[in-house]
Motif scaffolding. Structure first.
Motif, PDB file in Angstrom:
ATOM      1  N   HIS A  63     -42.142  20.131   6.051  1.00  0.00           N
ATOM      2  CA  HIS A  63     -42.955  19.118   5.386  1.00  0.00           C
ATOM      3  C   HIS A  63     -43.464  18.048   6.366  1.00  0.00           C
ATOM      4  CE1 HIS A  63     -44.370  16.997   1.875  1.00  0.00           C
ATOM      5  NE2 HIS A  63     -43.653  15.931   2.141  1.00  0.00           N
TER       6      HIS A  63
ATOM      7  N   GLY B 299     -47.612  10.247  -2.690  1.00  0.00           N
ATOM      8  CA  GLY B 299     -46.571  11.189  -2.258  1.00  0.00           C
ATOM      9  C   GLY B 299     -46.334  11.181  -0.747  1.00  0.00           C
ATOM     10  N   PRO B 300     -47.398  11.286   0.058  1.00  0.00           N
ATOM     11  CA  PRO B 300     -47.198  11.265   1.510  1.00  0.00           C
ATOM     12  C   PRO B 300     -46.571   9.967   2.012  1.00  0.00           C
ATOM     13  CG  PRO B 300     -49.367  12.128   0.982  1.00  0.00           C
ATOM     14  CD  PRO B 300     -48.782  11.619  -0.294  1.00  0.00           C
TER      15      PRO B 300
ATOM     16  N   ILE C 282     -42.228   3.383  -8.028  1.00  0.00           N
ATOM     17  CA  ILE C 282     -41.420   4.542  -8.442  1.00  0.00           C
ATOM     18  C   ILE C 282     -40.027   4.384  -7.843  1.00  0.00           C
ATOM     19  CG2 ILE C 282     -42.228   5.952  -6.461  1.00  0.00           C
ATOM     20  CD1 ILE C 282     -42.017   8.417  -8.379  1.00  0.00           C
TER      21      ILE C 282
ATOM     22  N   VAL D 180     -28.003  12.357   3.231  1.00  0.00           N
ATOM     23  CA  VAL D 180     -28.821  12.757   2.097  1.00  0.00           C
ATOM     24  C   VAL D 180     -29.290  11.495   1.389  1.00  0.00           C
ATOM     25  CG1 VAL D 180     -28.808  13.964  -0.130  1.00  0.00           C
ATOM     26  CG2 VAL D 180     -27.532  14.917   1.788  1.00  0.00           C
ATOM     27  N   THR D 181     -30.549  11.468   0.970  1.00  0.00           N
ATOM     28  CA  THR D 181     -31.068  10.314   0.240  1.00  0.00           C
ATOM     29  C   THR D 181     -30.415  10.260  -1.139  1.00  0.00           C
ATOM     30  OG1 THR D 181     -33.187  10.813   1.281  1.00  0.00           O
ATOM     31  CG2 THR D 181     -33.195   9.104  -0.398  1.00  0.00           C
ATOM     32  N   VAL D 182     -29.885   9.083  -1.493  1.00  0.00           N
ATOM     33  CA  VAL D 182     -29.317   8.888  -2.832  1.00  0.00           C
ATOM     34  C   VAL D 182     -30.423   8.395  -3.766  1.00  0.00           C
ATOM     35  CG1 VAL D 182     -27.664   7.574  -4.218  1.00  0.00           C
ATOM     36  CG2 VAL D 182     -27.024   8.392  -1.937  1.00  0.00           C
ATOM     37  N   ASP D 183     -31.102   7.337  -3.334  1.00  0.00           N
ATOM     38  CA  ASP D 183     -32.233   6.853  -4.122  1.00  0.00           C
ATOM     39  C   ASP D 183     -33.225   6.129  -3.233  1.00  0.00           C
ATOM     40  OD1 ASP D 183     -30.929   4.473  -3.641  1.00  0.00           O
ATOM     41  OD2 ASP D 183     -31.182   3.713  -5.657  1.00  0.00           O
ATOM     42  N   LEU D 184     -34.419   6.034  -3.722  1.00  0.00           N
ATOM     43  CA  LEU D 184     -35.485   5.399  -2.963  1.00  0.00           C
ATOM     44  C   LEU D 184     -36.451   4.775  -3.952  1.00  0.00           C
ATOM     45  CD1 LEU D 184     -36.314   5.256   0.084  1.00  0.00           C
ATOM     46  CD2 LEU D 184     -37.842   7.176  -0.371  1.00  0.00           C
ATOM     47  N   ARG D 185     -36.756   3.478  -3.740  1.00  0.00           N
ATOM     48  CA  ARG D 185     -37.741   2.797  -4.572  1.00  0.00           C
ATOM     49  C   ARG D 185     -38.941   2.452  -3.701  1.00  0.00           C
ATOM     50  NH1 ARG D 185     -38.000  -1.617  -8.869  1.00  0.00           N
ATOM     51  NH2 ARG D 185     -39.992  -2.597  -8.367  1.00  0.00           N
ATOM     52  N   VAL D 186     -40.117   2.735  -4.218  1.00  0.00           N
ATOM     53  CA  VAL D 186     -41.335   2.419  -3.470  1.00  0.00           C
ATOM     54  C   VAL D 186     -42.234   1.559  -4.352  1.00  0.00           C
ATOM     55  CG1 VAL D 186     -43.280   3.347  -2.157  1.00  0.00           C
ATOM     56  CG2 VAL D 186     -41.195   4.712  -2.388  1.00  0.00           C
ATOM     57  N   ASP D 187     -42.655   0.393  -3.832  1.00  0.00           N
ATOM     58  CA  ASP D 187     -43.647  -0.455  -4.509  1.00  0.00           C
ATOM     59  C   ASP D 187     -44.964  -0.298  -3.766  1.00  0.00           C
ATOM     60  OD1 ASP D 187     -42.231  -2.105  -6.613  1.00  0.00           O
ATOM     61  OD2 ASP D 187     -40.915  -2.407  -4.893  1.00  0.00           O
TER      62      ASP D 187
ATOM     63  N   VAL E 243     -36.785   6.924  -7.236  1.00  0.00           N
ATOM     64  CA  VAL E 243     -36.355   8.322  -7.305  1.00  0.00           C
ATOM     65  C   VAL E 243     -34.862   8.391  -7.035  1.00  0.00           C
ATOM     66  CG1 VAL E 243     -36.777  10.663  -6.465  1.00  0.00           C
ATOM     67  CG2 VAL E 243     -38.598   8.972  -6.334  1.00  0.00           C
TER      68      VAL E 243
ATOM     69  N   ILE F  27     -44.290   8.211   0.332  1.00  0.00           N
ATOM     70  CA  ILE F  27     -42.843   8.328   0.072  1.00  0.00           C
ATOM     71  C   ILE F  27     -42.203   9.182   1.155  1.00  0.00           C
ATOM     72  CG2 ILE F  27     -41.039   8.961  -1.574  1.00  0.00           C
ATOM     73  CD1 ILE F  27     -42.915   8.866  -3.811  1.00  0.00           C
ATOM     74  N   SER F  28     -42.836  10.305   1.494  1.00  0.00           N
ATOM     75  CA  SER F  28     -42.286  11.197   2.520  1.00  0.00           C
ATOM     76  C   SER F  28     -42.184  10.491   3.862  1.00  0.00           C
ATOM     77  CB  SER F  28     -43.170  12.446   2.668  1.00  0.00           C
ATOM     78  OG  SER F  28     -43.151  13.207   1.484  1.00  0.00           O
TER      79      SER F  28
ATOM     80  N   ASP G 193     -39.243   7.916   3.580  1.00  0.00           N
ATOM     81  CA  ASP G 193     -37.948   8.603   3.500  1.00  0.00           C
ATOM     82  C   ASP G 193     -37.559   9.096   4.894  1.00  0.00           C
ATOM     83  OD1 ASP G 193     -35.707   9.841   2.137  1.00  0.00           O
ATOM     84  OD2 ASP G 193     -36.752  11.761   2.296  1.00  0.00           O
ATOM     85  N   THR G 194     -38.526   9.677   5.600  1.00  0.00           N
ATOM     86  CA  THR G 194     -38.265  10.237   6.924  1.00  0.00           C
ATOM     87  C   THR G 194     -37.982   9.116   7.936  1.00  0.00           C
ATOM     88  OG1 THR G 194     -39.770  12.039   6.348  1.00  0.00           O
ATOM     89  CG2 THR G 194     -39.157  11.852   8.655  1.00  0.00           C
TER      90      THR G 194
END
Lengths: 134, 137
Positions: free
Chosen positions: B12, B50-51, A80, B75-82, A82, B53-54, B57-58
């Motif tokens: 969160h 979801g957890p 994904i 502030v996060t601009v974008d984030l890609r997770v594989d 985002v 990604i959180s 990100d953190t």
């Protein structure tokens, strides 16, 4: 008729729910609360991402043809991306997924999240979802 | 500056149970303990994505602060997770966020999530953050 969509324990415990259906696609809704709070006054980016992902997966679930034995085909996230455009304010968030292409094994999906105005999304996502066999 | 004191005890992060794990000059590791509420599937107990990604990100945001040795509003601009594989049910997932480059306004981050061996990761991430205050020259 709208196809059944099952939200996982993660989604339910954060308060994600199906708000309404838009042409056969579920629109998710979630109220703001301590569980999704990031920096003071705003939604956490990770919670927004998880919400977008659930909307994307729900859109794939809703699009799948039911199997003969009506067994549910397992869906696995591959990746994904985002993008965050605006901060998520302390109010209800909505998201909808759109299946761009549904292949035999892989679905390309996009998702958008918004608050007051659907034409001003706060975040969007591109996602690949692997479609397993039941 | 240490990242341990910067982890939010509310919101969160607190709901997820994120805790400090380890750090270096440009990376921070956080721990995400398994709990049933975070599952993608009640039967298998496999953690939802979801957890993860959180977590990432953190951890990446803290790595941006760690690299600059101060609290940076960002502030996060974008984030890609594989997602390489499912996390093993019941196991704590460690997220290592690394900030490998900072310009005056953008921080570039990458990271991995793993549950046992960092060389057998659960997920890889890459992303960018925008800094809300300029970095002093």
């Amino acid at each position: 008729m709208n196809r059944p969509v099952i939200l996982p324990p993660y989604a339910l415990s954060l308060g994600f729910e199906i708000d309404h259906w838009d042409n056969g696609v579920p629109v998710l809704g979630c109220d703001f609360g301590p569980r999704v709070l990031g920096r003071p006054g705003f939604w956490h980016g990770g919670a927004i991402s998880g919400f977008l992902e659930m909307a994307a997966v729900a859109a794939v679930q809703a699009a799948l043809e039911p199997d003969d034995d009506s067994a549910r085909r397992p869906l696995k996230p591959v990746n994904i991306t985002v993008e965050f455009m605006r901060g998520g304010q302390e109010k209800r968030l909505y998201a909808i997924g759109r299946v761009i292409r549904e292949g035999r094994r892989l679905a390309n999906v996009s998702a958008e999240a918004w608050q007051d105005d659907r034409s001003r999304p706060i975040a969007m996502a591109q996602m690949h979802v692997m479609i397993g066999t039941a | 500056m240490v990242a341990a004191g910067l982890i939010s005890q509310a919101g969160h992060s607190d709901w997820l149970g994120l805790a400090f794990h380890a750090e270096s000059d440009d990376w921070v590791e956080l721990a995400l303990p398994w709990k049933a509420e975070l599952a993608a599937d009640a039967q298998s107990g496999v953690l939802a994505s979801g957890p993860i990604i959180s977590l990432m990100d953190t951890a990446a945001g803290l790595a941006v602060c760690r690299r600059q040795n101060r609290i940076v509003q960002q502030v996060t601009v974008d984030l890609r997770v594989d997602y390489m594989r499912a996390a093993r049910p019941g196991r704590t997932v460690i997220g290592r966020g690394e900030c490998y480059k900072v310009t005056r306004s953008i921080a570039f981050v990458r990271g991995v999530a793993y549950d046992e061996d960092i060389d057998d990761p659960v997920a890889h991430v890459a992303g960018t953050f925008i800094l809300l205050h300029e970095t002093p020259a």
